[in-house]
Write a protein that holds these residues in place. Structure first.
Motif, PDB file in Angstrom:
ATOM      1  N   ASP A  31       0.811  -1.207   0.000  1.00 59.75           N
ATOM      2  CA  ASP A  31       0.000   0.000   0.000  1.00 59.75           C
ATOM      3  C   ASP A  31       0.848   1.263   0.000  1.00 59.75           C
ATOM      4  O   ASP A  31       0.422   2.295  -0.526  1.00 59.75           O
ATOM      5  CB  ASP A  31      -0.943  -0.001   1.204  1.00 59.75           C
ATOM      6  CG  ASP A  31      -1.895  -1.183   1.171  1.00 59.75           C
ATOM      7  OD1 ASP A  31      -2.181  -1.762   2.234  1.00 59.75           O
ATOM      8  OD2 ASP A  31      -2.350  -1.553   0.069  1.00 59.75           O
ATOM      9  N   GLY A  32       2.025   1.188   0.586  1.00 57.99           N
ATOM     10  CA  GLY A  32       2.870   2.367   0.617  1.00 57.99           C
ATOM     11  C   GLY A  32       4.249   2.027   1.133  1.00 57.99           C
ATOM     12  O   GLY A  32       4.415   1.069   1.898  1.00 57.99           O
ATOM     13  N   MET A  33       5.230   2.758   0.703  1.00 60.25           N
ATOM     14  CA  MET A  33       6.597   2.596   1.189  1.00 60.25           C
ATOM     15  C   MET A  33       7.172   3.975   1.471  1.00 60.25           C
ATOM     16  O   MET A  33       6.831   4.941   0.781  1.00 60.25           O
ATOM     17  CB  MET A  33       7.475   1.855   0.179  1.00 60.25           C
ATOM     18  CG  MET A  33       7.037   0.427  -0.099  1.00 60.25           C
ATOM     19  SD  MET A  33       8.190  -0.474  -1.157  1.00 60.25           S
ATOM     20  CE  MET A  33       9.445  -0.958   0.041  1.00 60.25           C
ATOM     21  N   SER A  95      -2.522  -3.286   5.487  1.00 56.43           N
ATOM     22  CA  SER A  95      -2.792  -2.431   6.640  1.00 56.43           C
ATOM     23  C   SER A  95      -1.830  -2.647   7.810  1.00 56.43           C
ATOM     24  O   SER A  95      -2.070  -2.138   8.909  1.00 56.43           O
ATOM     25  CB  SER A  95      -4.238  -2.623   7.133  1.00 56.43           C
ATOM     26  OG  SER A  95      -5.151  -2.309   6.111  1.00 56.43           O
ATOM     27  N   ARG A  96      -0.755  -3.368   7.619  1.00 58.28           N
ATOM     28  CA  ARG A  96       0.234  -3.581   8.662  1.00 58.28           C
ATOM     29  C   ARG A  96       1.540  -2.908   8.246  1.00 58.28           C
ATOM     30  O   ARG A  96       1.961  -3.022   7.103  1.00 58.28           O
ATOM     31  CB  ARG A  96       0.466  -5.069   8.907  1.00 58.28           C
ATOM     32  CG  ARG A  96       1.522  -5.357   9.955  1.00 58.28           C
ATOM     33  CD  ARG A  96       1.678  -6.842  10.201  1.00 58.28           C
ATOM     34  NE  ARG A  96       2.784  -7.113  11.109  1.00 58.28           N
ATOM     35  CZ  ARG A  96       3.130  -8.336  11.507  1.00 58.28           C
ATOM     36  NH1 ARG A  96       2.444  -9.382  11.102  1.00 58.28           N
ATOM     37  NH2 ARG A  96       4.143  -8.495  12.323  1.00 58.28           N
ATOM     38  N   ARG A  97       2.172  -2.229   9.198  1.00 56.89           N
ATOM     39  CA  ARG A  97       3.432  -1.537   8.898  1.00 56.89           C
ATOM     40  C   ARG A  97       4.606  -2.446   9.251  1.00 56.89           C
ATOM     41  O   ARG A  97       4.677  -3.012  10.335  1.00 56.89           O
ATOM     42  CB  ARG A  97       3.532  -0.226   9.679  1.00 56.89           C
ATOM     43  CG  ARG A  97       4.803   0.544   9.354  1.00 56.89           C
ATOM     44  CD  ARG A  97       4.853   1.873  10.103  1.00 56.89           C
ATOM     45  NE  ARG A  97       3.848   2.816   9.659  1.00 56.89           N
ATOM     46  CZ  ARG A  97       3.976   3.584   8.597  1.00 56.89           C
ATOM     47  NH1 ARG A  97       5.063   3.506   7.842  1.00 56.89           N
ATOM     48  NH2 ARG A  97       3.023   4.427   8.276  1.00 56.89           N
ATOM     49  N   TYR A  98       5.531  -2.510   8.335  1.00 57.41           N
ATOM     50  CA  TYR A  98       6.759  -3.258   8.527  1.00 57.41           C
ATOM     51  C   TYR A  98       7.946  -2.300   8.483  1.00 57.41           C
ATOM     52  O   TYR A  98       7.918  -1.287   7.785  1.00 57.41           O
ATOM     53  CB  TYR A  98       6.938  -4.316   7.432  1.00 57.41           C
ATOM     54  CG  TYR A  98       5.891  -5.404   7.457  1.00 57.41           C
ATOM     55  CD1 TYR A  98       4.665  -5.233   6.820  1.00 57.41           C
ATOM     56  CD2 TYR A  98       6.125  -6.611   8.130  1.00 57.41           C
ATOM     57  CE1 TYR A  98       3.706  -6.217   6.849  1.00 57.41           C
ATOM     58  CE2 TYR A  98       5.162  -7.602   8.158  1.00 57.41           C
ATOM     59  CZ  TYR A  98       3.955  -7.403   7.518  1.00 57.41           C
ATOM     60  OH  TYR A  98       3.000  -8.376   7.545  1.00 57.41           O
ATOM     61  N   TRP A  99       8.999  -2.644   9.242  1.00 57.85           N
ATOM     62  CA  TRP A  99      10.200  -1.813   9.303  1.00 57.85           C
ATOM     63  C   TRP A  99      11.417  -2.622   8.901  1.00 57.85           C
ATOM     64  O   TRP A  99      11.545  -3.794   9.247  1.00 57.85           O
ATOM     65  CB  TRP A  99      10.413  -1.289  10.724  1.00 57.85           C
ATOM     66  CG  TRP A  99       9.378  -0.323  11.198  1.00 57.85           C
ATOM     67  CD1 TRP A  99       8.283  -0.596  11.968  1.00 57.85           C
ATOM     68  CD2 TRP A  99       9.344   1.080  10.943  1.00 57.85           C
ATOM     69  NE1 TRP A  99       7.567   0.552  12.191  1.00 57.85           N
ATOM     70  CE2 TRP A  99       8.201   1.600  11.584  1.00 57.85           C
ATOM     71  CE3 TRP A  99      10.164   1.955  10.229  1.00 57.85           C
ATOM     72  CZ2 TRP A  99       7.863   2.947  11.538  1.00 57.85           C
ATOM     73  CZ3 TRP A  99       9.832   3.297  10.185  1.00 57.85           C
ATOM     74  CH2 TRP A  99       8.699   3.787  10.826  1.00 57.85           C
ATOM     75  N   GLY A 100      12.331  -1.951   8.194  1.00 58.14           N
ATOM     76  CA  GLY A 100      13.633  -2.522   7.954  1.00 58.14           C
ATOM     77  C   GLY A 100      14.541  -2.265   9.146  1.00 58.14           C
ATOM     78  O   GLY A 100      14.175  -1.541  10.079  1.00 58.14           O
TER      79      GLY A 100
END
Length: 109
Positions: A31-33, A95-100
């Motif tokens: 959905d977005g980066m 709808s879930r945010r992931y982090w590097g």
């Protein structure tokens, strides 16, 4: 889902760096980066996402995305010592945010 960022390093003020972040894993659609950063002793802040930029980087940084490669880039020009921080990429998937894990950018004066 994993986000792998690269491209950080040491650069002199006025120089340029290009960060990359590739998403891998069970990705159906992104959905977005975007890119965030956290300087020592400061809170994490948004650098760039979609067409939004922090005021401090407008005109110097450019975010772009390769949807075929699930990769987001951050071209950073005219770097300043105050840009020194750990840069994190982030992706919103279902709808879930992931982090590097972050990549360190150090700008020397």
């Amino acid at each position: 889902v994993q986000l792998q960022a690269s491209g950080g390093g040491l650069v002199q003020a006025g120089g340029s760096l290009r960060l990359s972040c590739a998403a891998s894993g069970s990705i159906f659609s992104i959905d977005g980066m975007g890119w965030y950063r956290q300087a020592p002793g400061k809170q994490r802040e948004l650098v760039a996402s979609n067409t939004n930029y922090a005021d401090s980087v407008k005109g110097r940084f450019t975010i772009s995305r390769d949807n075929d490669k699930n990769t987001v880039y951050l071209q950073m020009n005219s770097l300043k010592p105050e840009d020194t921080a750990v840069y994190y990429c982030s992706a919103i998937i279902l709808s879930r945010r992931y982090w590097g894990k972050g990549t360190l950018v150090t700008v020397s004066s």
